[in-house]
Write a protein that holds these residues in place. Structure first.
Motif, mmCIF file in Angstrom:
data_model
loop_
_atom_site.group_PDB
_atom_site.id
_atom_site.type_symbol
_atom_site.label_atom_id
_atom_site.label_comp_id
_atom_site.label_asym_id
_atom_site.label_seq_id
_atom_site.Cartn_x
_atom_site.Cartn_y
_atom_site.Cartn_z
ATOM 1 N N PHE A 98 46.990 39.138 44.669
ATOM 2 C CA PHE A 98 46.839 39.574 43.267
ATOM 3 C C PHE A 98 47.908 38.889 42.420
ATOM 4 O O PHE A 98 49.093 38.905 42.765
ATOM 5 N N ARG A 119 41.881 38.012 42.963
ATOM 6 C CA ARG A 119 42.205 39.105 42.026
ATOM 7 C C ARG A 119 43.325 38.683 41.084
ATOM 8 O O ARG A 119 44.339 38.118 41.504
ATOM 9 N N GLU A 156 46.972 51.010 38.554
ATOM 10 C CA GLU A 156 45.538 50.682 38.581
ATOM 11 C C GLU A 156 45.186 49.658 39.666
ATOM 12 O O GLU A 156 44.181 49.783 40.348
ATOM 13 N N ASP A 157 46.040 48.622 39.799
ATOM 14 C CA ASP A 157 45.684 47.479 40.644
ATOM 15 C C ASP A 157 46.558 47.318 41.883
ATOM 16 O O ASP A 157 46.311 46.428 42.691
#
Ligand code: SAM
Ligand code: TMP
Ligand code: ZN
Length: 404
Positions: A98, A119, A156-157
């Motif tokens: 990410f 991501r 959130e991620d």
């Protein structure tokens, strides 16, 4: 005013007077008064960070109509795409990686990451350019990055492997909030990579037009290492970059997580040898800049008196400092040609020179073109070869005023 990094004492070394917001291009006939601020720069006696002495509120610079586009230069597109490939092959090659980019602008870098199916998230407060990124398939959050934003993203991620920022970190005065946000967001072994104009190049080239509202900090390896350590990070790599007139790409990791590369000690030693943060060096820089201004104004005045036609090339944010500090207006430079749609049909901030599209530049060619986008000189001169073939000459002012 105290240092925004360490509260140390600031030593002012240059003052460019009252200046407009560099990317606030004026709509002809708009009666609204332009916002002005004092553009002066100083160095911290304690941590050596070079910084502006007055801050322009961020919403005045970064908003729906912010005009700058990362994709405006072919060289810069290549630069960001090759970095994306490098990230994908290294830091982002693990399991479900990410990456978060601060100031992703029109999504030039993240587009490649998105295409690879990795991501990612771009954090971009300027709505217009954020929309352009989204249209390329980039996931964007329209927001200023700061500690609270970082916490929300992390919730959130999850944690990020890489946080990246190009020509953005130096724009942000509130560094405590940024670095504590990065500390929240990065996984323990992750890296924070950012690239910005390098103080060493600015001093060496007398590129004073790197100094404008958006460029709040002028980083060096020494000042960045000090700033990083205040937040539990270590400077583990530096890479000099040729783009934008000389930049450094800094890599930070949590203290103890990675061994600094030899390049860090080498750059620190070079900075000490050249004394780039020494008040005496910086005062000499300011004196050189004042002479540069006098020479540029003398040249443009002579050319006007001889009846020569001079156009500007590239309505850069940098040019705001040159035009307003030198007092150059439409009497000396007829118009400025620029490829950015949101700048065309407007007037340069403060100096009120019309901005026109690139087709106007060749119709007919001027006798001289003042190259405000000198950091893209190679790309532009190659593209505009016909201008010189038609007898035209470029005016450059960094590192000195000259015709080529
Ligand atoms: N990264 C791109 C590049 O190098 O071409 C864009 C650089 S542009 C000069 C700076 C960008 O930073 C703008 O798009 C601006 O909206 C964004 N920006 C300013 N403050 C920010 C913040 N606190 N968080 C994230 N982005 C920010
Ligand atoms: P920058 O130096 O901050 O990247 O800004 C470059 C400006 O110059 C931007 O407004 C786009 C413009 N430009 C042109 O007009 N023609 C060109 O060929 C290039 C590379 C940039
Ligand atoms: Zn300081």
């Amino acid at each position: 005013m105290a240092c925004r990094i360490c509260s140390g004492r600031l030593h002012q070394f240059a003052d460019f007077g009252s200046q407009p917001v560099s990317d606030a291009f004026v709509t002809p006939g708009d009666p609204a008064e332009e916002y002005m601020f004092r553009l002066a720069v100083g160095v911290c006696e304690s941590c050596s960070m070079v910084q502006l002495l007055e801050e322009v509120p961020r919403e005045r610079m970064f908003h729906e109509g912010y005009p700058y586009l990362s994709s405006g230069s072919a060289v810069m597109r290549e630069h960001f795409w090759s970095l994306a490939e490098r990230f994908l092959a290294t830091e982002l090659s693990g399991d479900d990686p990410f990456v978060v980019e601060l100031g992703c602008n029109d999504g030039t870098m993240l587009q490649r990451v998105a295409e690879a199916g990795v991501r990612h998230l771009g954090v971009e407060p300027s709505g217009g350019v954020a929309d352009l990124a989204a249209a390329k398939g980039v996931r964007v959050r329209k927001d200023f990055f700061e500690a609270a934003t970082a916490a929300a993203i992390r919730a959130e991620d999850g944690p990020a492997d890489v946080v990246y920022a190009a020509n953005t970190l130096c724009h942000i005065p509130y560094m405590d909030s940024i670095l504590s946000g990065v500390a929240t967001l990065l996984r323990p072994g992750g890296v924070f990579v950012f690239e910005d104009p390098y103080l060493g190049d600015i001093v060496e080239r007398a590129s004073y037009d790197q100094i404008y509202d958006e460029h709040f900090y002028f980083f060096s390896a020494r000042s960045v290492r000090g700033m990083a350590r205040r937040h539990g990070f270590e400077l583990v790599d530096v890479e000099r970059l040729p783009v934008h007139g000389g930049e450094v790409r800094y890599t930070l990791a949590r203290q103890g997580a990675r061994t600094p590369s030899p390049a860090v000690a080498e750059l620190l030693a070079a900075e000490d040898a050249a004394q780039i943060s020494d008040p005496a060096t910086l005062r000499a820089f300011a004196e050189r800049v004042a002479r540069n201004r006098d020479e540029l104004v003398a040249l443009l005045t002579r050319l006007r008196d001889e009846g020569a036609r001079v156009y500007g090339y590239g309505a850069t944010a940098k040019s705001a400092t040159v035009l307003n500090y030198c007092g150059i207006g439409p009497d000396l430079v007829t118009f400025v040609s620029d490829t950015t749609p949101a700048k065309q049909g407007r007037l340069t901030p403060g100096s009120h020179i019309p901005v026109r599209g690139p087709e106007a530049f060749a119709d007919p060619y001027p006798d001289y073109a003042l190259l405000f986008a000198w950091n893209h000189a190679e790309e532009i001169m190659a593209k505009e070869e016909a201008f010189r073939e038609a007898g035209g000459a470029w005016i450059l002012y960094v590192p000195e005023v000259r015709l080529v």
